[in-house]
Scaffold this motif. Structure first.
Motif, PDB file in Angstrom:
ATOM      1  N   GLY A  89      16.245  29.483  14.838  1.00  0.00           N
ATOM      2  CA  GLY A  89      17.794  29.318  14.946  1.00  0.00           C
ATOM      3  C   GLY A  89      18.524  28.477  13.720  1.00  0.00           C
ATOM      4  N   LEU A  90      19.575  28.564  13.861  1.00  0.00           N
ATOM      5  CA  LEU A  90      20.430  27.861  12.683  1.00  0.00           C
ATOM      6  C   LEU A  90      20.411  26.401  13.070  1.00  0.00           C
ATOM      7  CD1 LEU A  90      22.160  27.969  10.140  1.00  0.00           C
ATOM      8  CD2 LEU A  90      24.185  28.329  11.889  1.00  0.00           C
ATOM      9  N   ILE A 134      24.529  27.435   4.499  1.00  0.00           N
ATOM     10  CA  ILE A 134      25.853  27.207   3.873  1.00  0.00           C
ATOM     11  C   ILE A 134      26.765  28.306   4.780  1.00  0.00           C
ATOM     12  CG2 ILE A 134      27.773  26.996   2.264  1.00  0.00           C
ATOM     13  CD1 ILE A 134      25.522  25.731   0.536  1.00  0.00           C
ATOM     14  N   ALA A 135      26.441  29.559   4.252  1.00  0.00           N
ATOM     15  CA  ALA A 135      27.328  30.495   4.945  1.00  0.00           C
ATOM     16  C   ALA A 135      27.325  30.887   6.474  1.00  0.00           C
ATOM     17  CB  ALA A 135      27.160  31.797   4.165  1.00  0.00           C
ATOM     18  N   ARG A 140      29.938  29.585  11.656  1.00  0.00           N
ATOM     19  CA  ARG A 140      29.681  28.912  12.863  1.00  0.00           C
ATOM     20  C   ARG A 140      31.013  27.834  13.083  1.00  0.00           C
ATOM     21  NH1 ARG A 140      24.225  25.909  14.277  1.00  0.00           N
ATOM     22  NH2 ARG A 140      24.883  24.527  12.751  1.00  0.00           N
ATOM     23  N   ARG A 141      30.995  27.250  11.990  1.00  0.00           N
ATOM     24  CA  ARG A 141      32.296  26.037  11.843  1.00  0.00           C
ATOM     25  C   ARG A 141      31.722  24.733  12.439  1.00  0.00           C
ATOM     26  NH1 ARG A 141      36.568  28.391   9.838  1.00  0.00           N
ATOM     27  NH2 ARG A 141      38.064  26.312  10.143  1.00  0.00           N
ATOM     28  N   SER A 142      30.252  24.695  12.016  1.00  0.00           N
ATOM     29  CA  SER A 142      29.617  23.465  12.420  1.00  0.00           C
ATOM     30  C   SER A 142      28.389  23.194  11.636  1.00  0.00           C
ATOM     31  CB  SER A 142      29.641  23.305  14.068  1.00  0.00           C
ATOM     32  OG  SER A 142      28.439  24.013  14.458  1.00  0.00           O
ATOM     33  N   GLY A 143      27.995  21.929  11.470  1.00  0.00           N
ATOM     34  CA  GLY A 143      26.576  21.778  10.889  1.00  0.00           C
ATOM     35  C   GLY A 143      27.111  20.567   9.739  1.00  0.00           C
ATOM     36  N   THR A 144      25.779  19.912   9.532  1.00  0.00           N
ATOM     37  CA  THR A 144      25.702  18.901   8.571  1.00  0.00           C
ATOM     38  C   THR A 144      24.439  18.987   7.385  1.00  0.00           C
ATOM     39  OG1 THR A 144      26.468  17.313  10.402  1.00  0.00           O
ATOM     40  CG2 THR A 144      25.307  16.461   8.580  1.00  0.00           C
ATOM     41  N   PHE A 184      35.654  24.534   6.776  1.00  0.00           N
ATOM     42  CA  PHE A 184      35.068  25.360   7.573  1.00  0.00           C
ATOM     43  C   PHE A 184      34.278  24.286   8.650  1.00  0.00           C
ATOM     44  CE2 PHE A 184      35.261  27.632   3.523  1.00  0.00           C
ATOM     45  CZ  PHE A 184      35.668  28.743   3.998  1.00  0.00           C
ATOM     46  N   GLY A 185      34.711  23.147   8.729  1.00  0.00           N
ATOM     47  CA  GLY A 185      33.953  22.400   9.757  1.00  0.00           C
ATOM     48  C   GLY A 185      32.475  21.692   9.433  1.00  0.00           C
TER      49      GLY A 185
END
Length: 268
Positions: A89-90, A134-135, A140-144, A184-185
């Motif tokens: 998964g992402l 990145i894309a 999804r508008r979340s992640g670090t 994009f969060g």
């Protein structure tokens, strides 16, 4: 790939993707995230060795996977990222930790290849690590996304030309990427370690103030990443030293580093 986990659903624990996971800071970060309940996607050139380490740590099968890739080979690391998305998964966090530190002397022609390898690993490898995520993170508008820099980014040190240049580039690159991703969060965190007791530092022929263990570093880095800070020097004492180094006049700085031990060159 070893220890592959099944495709995930939203009920599973968060996932962290870590490059350079075969030793040092990478392994310490893997231990820290796993202790906090995260699933692991570990990237290393020595995949079987890394998988054996994970089993020796008692990490439950299905909570981790290892992907074989050399970050200098952009097609390999991009493929590893895509395989992670397909299999696990992402990720929620991606840590571009893989890096090398080798002394160089620009008067020696062979050392120009050292600089090439350092920049390809520490800079191009970081961008290629982030690329597959990145894309979809922005969608999804979340992640670090986490870049591992160094206090060596602050000022150029004799014999450290390639490493200092590469880590200064990490800081600037992550700052630029932060501006791209923020709407994009998606957060971009830059972590700048001081001296950490790893194979990269154990051959240094000079004093290393505030030397800390990889596990202590991982504890503090985990908190910085969890808090989503934009930039953090670890330990904080090295952050103070770094700020003082930055404001020193060039003449005084040059006198202070004159005669300081040089980073060992390749093969020395």
């Amino acid at each position: 790939m070893a220890g592959a986990a099944p495709r995930v659903d939203s009920r599973q624990p968060p996932l962290v993707f870590i490059t350079g996971a075969s030793s040092g800071i990478g392994q310490a970060l893997a231990r820290r995230f796993h202790a906090a309940g995260w699933r692991l996607a570990l990237v290393a050139r020595r995949a079987e060795e890394t998988a054996a380490w994970a089993r020796a740590q008692g990490l439950a099968e299905g909570t981790w996977a290892v992907y074989a890739a050399d970050v200098r080979q952009t097609t390999d690391i991009v493929a590893a990222g895509k395989a992670c998305i397909a299999q696990q998964g992402l990720p929620d966090v991606v840590i571009a930790n893989a890096g090398i530190s080798i002394g160089m002397d620009s008067a020696i022609e062979a050392d120009l290849e050292v600089m090439r390898a350092t920049l390809e690993t520490n800079n191009l490898g970081m961008a290629a690590t982030f690329h597959p995520f990145i894309a979809p993170m922005c969608e999804r508008r979340s992640g670090t996304l986490v870049g591992i820099a160094s206090v060596a980014a602050i000022r150029g040190l004799p014999g450290h030309g390639a490493y200092c240049a590469s880590k200064a580039a990490v800081v600037s690159y992550c700052e630029s990427l932060r501006g791209d991703c923020r709407p994009f969060g998606v957060k971009v965190v830059t972590v700048a370690p001081g001296y950490i007791d790893t194979p990269l530092t154990q051959r240094n022929p000079y004093s290393m103030p505030f030397l800390m263990s990889p596990d202590d570093f991982a504890d503090r880095a985990y908190e910085a990443i969890k808090d989503g800070v934009s930039y953090r020097v670890i330990p904080w004492q090295m952050g103070v030293v770094a700020k003082l180094m930055r404001i020193l006049p060039n003449g005084l700085f040059d006198r202070l580093v004159a005669g300081r031990g040089r980073k060992p060159r390749q093969g020395s």
